[in-house]
Motif scaffolding. Structure first.
Motif, mmCIF file in Angstrom:
data_model
loop_
_atom_site.group_PDB
_atom_site.id
_atom_site.type_symbol
_atom_site.label_atom_id
_atom_site.label_comp_id
_atom_site.label_asym_id
_atom_site.label_seq_id
_atom_site.Cartn_x
_atom_site.Cartn_y
_atom_site.Cartn_z
ATOM 1 N N VAL A 228 0.835 -1.205 0.000
ATOM 2 C CA VAL A 228 0.000 0.000 0.000
ATOM 3 C C VAL A 228 0.869 1.254 0.000
ATOM 4 O O VAL A 228 0.640 2.198 -0.779
ATOM 5 N N ALA A 229 1.889 1.279 0.869
ATOM 6 C CA ALA A 229 2.776 2.442 0.946
ATOM 7 C C ALA A 229 3.556 2.633 -0.355
ATOM 8 O O ALA A 229 3.797 3.769 -0.783
ATOM 9 N N SER A 230 3.950 1.535 -0.992
ATOM 10 C CA SER A 230 4.689 1.624 -2.256
ATOM 11 C C SER A 230 3.838 2.245 -3.353
ATOM 12 O O SER A 230 4.326 3.038 -4.168
ATOM 13 N N ALA A 231 2.571 1.863 -3.391
ATOM 14 C CA ALA A 231 1.667 2.437 -4.392
ATOM 15 C C ALA A 231 1.524 3.945 -4.182
ATOM 16 O O ALA A 231 1.595 4.732 -5.141
ATOM 17 N N ILE A 232 1.341 4.349 -2.938
ATOM 18 C CA ILE A 232 1.205 5.783 -2.629
ATOM 19 C C ILE A 232 2.478 6.531 -2.985
ATOM 20 O O ILE A 232 2.441 7.596 -3.622
ATOM 21 N N ASP A 233 3.617 5.985 -2.597
ATOM 22 C CA ASP A 233 4.896 6.649 -2.854
ATOM 23 C C ASP A 233 5.151 6.806 -4.344
ATOM 24 O O ASP A 233 5.577 7.880 -4.796
ATOM 25 N N SER A 234 4.897 5.767 -5.117
ATOM 26 C CA SER A 234 5.165 5.805 -6.553
ATOM 27 C C SER A 234 4.289 6.838 -7.253
ATOM 28 O O SER A 234 4.771 7.618 -8.086
ATOM 29 N N VAL A 235 3.009 6.852 -6.922
ATOM 30 C CA VAL A 235 2.084 7.785 -7.564
ATOM 31 C C VAL A 235 2.429 9.231 -7.208
ATOM 32 O O VAL A 235 2.521 10.106 -8.087
ATOM 33 N N VAL A 236 2.641 9.491 -5.914
ATOM 34 C CA VAL A 236 2.902 10.860 -5.466
ATOM 35 C C VAL A 236 4.222 11.380 -6.031
ATOM 36 O O VAL A 236 4.283 12.492 -6.582
ATOM 37 N N PHE A 237 5.288 10.584 -5.920
ATOM 38 C CA PHE A 237 6.598 11.071 -6.367
ATOM 39 C C PHE A 237 6.637 11.300 -7.870
ATOM 40 O O PHE A 237 7.042 12.376 -8.340
ATOM 41 N N CYS A 238 6.250 10.300 -8.641
ATOM 42 C CA CYS A 238 6.357 10.425 -10.098
ATOM 43 C C CYS A 238 5.465 11.537 -10.640
ATOM 44 O O CYS A 238 5.863 12.270 -11.557
ATOM 45 N N THR A 239 4.281 11.678 -10.071
ATOM 46 C CA THR A 239 3.362 12.705 -10.551
ATOM 47 C C THR A 239 3.892 14.109 -10.257
ATOM 48 O O THR A 239 3.913 14.984 -11.135
ATOM 49 N N PHE B 273 7.654 14.776 -12.088
ATOM 50 C CA PHE B 273 7.839 14.797 -13.541
ATOM 51 C C PHE B 273 6.635 15.336 -14.307
ATOM 52 O O PHE B 273 6.596 15.262 -15.529
ATOM 53 N N TYR B 274 5.660 15.907 -13.579
ATOM 54 C CA TYR B 274 4.511 16.518 -14.256
ATOM 55 C C TYR B 274 4.982 17.743 -15.053
ATOM 56 O O TYR B 274 5.732 18.579 -14.553
ATOM 57 N N ASN B 275 4.569 17.818 -16.292
ATOM 58 C CA ASN B 275 4.981 18.889 -17.217
ATOM 59 C C ASN B 275 6.461 18.819 -17.585
ATOM 60 O O ASN B 275 6.988 19.731 -18.220
ATOM 61 N N VAL B 276 7.130 17.740 -17.147
ATOM 62 C CA VAL B 276 8.530 17.523 -17.534
ATOM 63 C C VAL B 276 8.607 16.361 -18.518
ATOM 64 O O VAL B 276 9.303 16.430 -19.544
ATOM 65 N N LEU B 277 7.887 15.279 -18.207
ATOM 66 C CA LEU B 277 7.804 14.115 -19.083
ATOM 67 C C LEU B 277 6.350 13.923 -19.506
ATOM 68 O O LEU B 277 5.429 14.445 -18.863
ATOM 69 N N SER B 278 6.133 13.166 -20.571
ATOM 70 C CA SER B 278 4.766 12.895 -21.021
ATOM 71 C C SER B 278 4.051 12.012 -20.003
ATOM 72 O O SER B 278 4.682 11.271 -19.229
#
Length: 299
Positions: free
Chosen positions: A227-238, A241-246
């Motif tokens: 559960v924590a991994s899912a939250i961490d991955s979504v929050v960090f990547c979004t 890299f928002y407006n930096v990568l597609s």
């Protein structure tokens, strides 16, 4: 914590075995719980420092040596060193992950796009699992905050060096400043992801431990980490890299990071069981045994 919000420890009584009397502040209702049951629950997280000391004094006055989450000031030297080592390790891994988190790399064989830090960062979940298991939710949260502050001070210190002009002959000045500015750009993302995911991880561990009566360690470790991994991955990547990568690449990064963290969660169960055995054998022992061990070692 100096004031109670939900529960208050009223005292203890003995009817065969010692139990604790607790008041639910919202209703005034009084309940009675066994000391070990109380320690494994989240109720004790609301106790004041003096109430915690009273609880653990009762726990250790008996003949059974129980693994508890009592305050650092009441722990013996070996337990303090173990806590210190885990805290330092968590801080180092977090700082390393912040530095390496700005560089996305591609793994063609697995069709994944991830930062190099993903192969080290999941260790933080294992360390928090160990902290929560042997030191409790309160001290696990304390270590999370300590490592966060250490990372923040480090990054701000590195950023401050970019404000000082370098000598004209140094050819890496522009590169250095660019890297540091990239780190600053993802600092918010990494901080938000770290604080949110690690606290969720610690909280779920504590709640599942309470619901399963401290059994099935692998269930709470895997569930909380996934559960924590899912939250961490979504929050960090979004955020990073928002407006930096597609968005397609961001989605690929989220899925890639999540899958790698899940693998770590599965592989981390064995080390946590081994760590529990080491803790119970060498660290979670009473003071008398600890002193005897120290005396024999000195000789």
């Amino acid at each position: 914590m100096d004031s109670n919000k939900k529960y208050k420890l009223l005292g203890f009584n003995r009817s065969g075995s010692i139990s604790a009397n607790i008041m639910i502040l919202a209703t005034g209702k009084r309940i009675s719980m066994g000391l070990k049951e109380l320690d494994d629950s989240t109720i004790s997280d609301d106790f004041s420092r003096s109430e915690l000391k009273a609880l653990y004094r009762r726990l250790y006055d008996g003949s059974n040596n129980l693994t508890t989450a009592y305050d650092l000031g009441d722990r013996h030297e070996r337990s303090w060193y173990a806590y210190l080592i885990i805290t330092v390790a968590l801080s180092v891994i977090y700082i390393f992950s912040t530095l390496c988190g700005v560089k996305p790399i591609q793994i063609p064989l697995l069709d994944m796009i991830v930062p190099p830090a993903i192969f080290v960062y999941p260790l933080t979940f294992i360390l928090v699992d160990i902290l929560n298991e042997f030191y409790g939710l309160r001290l696990a949260r304390r270590t999370i905050i300590i490592s966060f502050i250490a990372n923040l001070i480090f990054v701000l210190g590195v950023w401050a060096t970019t404000l000082v002009p370098s000598i004209p002959q140094w050819e890496f000045s522009t590169t250095y400043n660019g890297i540091v500015h990239s780190i600053m750009a993802v600092l918010l993302a990494s901080s938000a992801a770290y604080l949110l995911s690690e606290n969720v991880n610690a909280y779920l561990l504590c709640k599942i431990k309470e619901l399963t009566n401290s059994r099935y360690l692998f269930v709470r470790v895997i569930t909380s980490t996934v559960v924590a991994s899912a939250i961490d991955s979504v929050v960090f990547c979004t955020l990073a890299f928002y407006n930096v990568l597609s968005w397609d690449i961001i989605q690929t990064m989220i899925l890639s990071q999540f899958l790698i963290k899940v693998v770590y969660a599965l592989l981390g169960v064995g080390p946590i069981y081994a760590t529990r055995r080491l803790f119970n054998r060498y660290i979670n022992v009473d003071h008398a045994k600890g002193n005897e061990y120290a005396y024999k070692t000195a000789r």
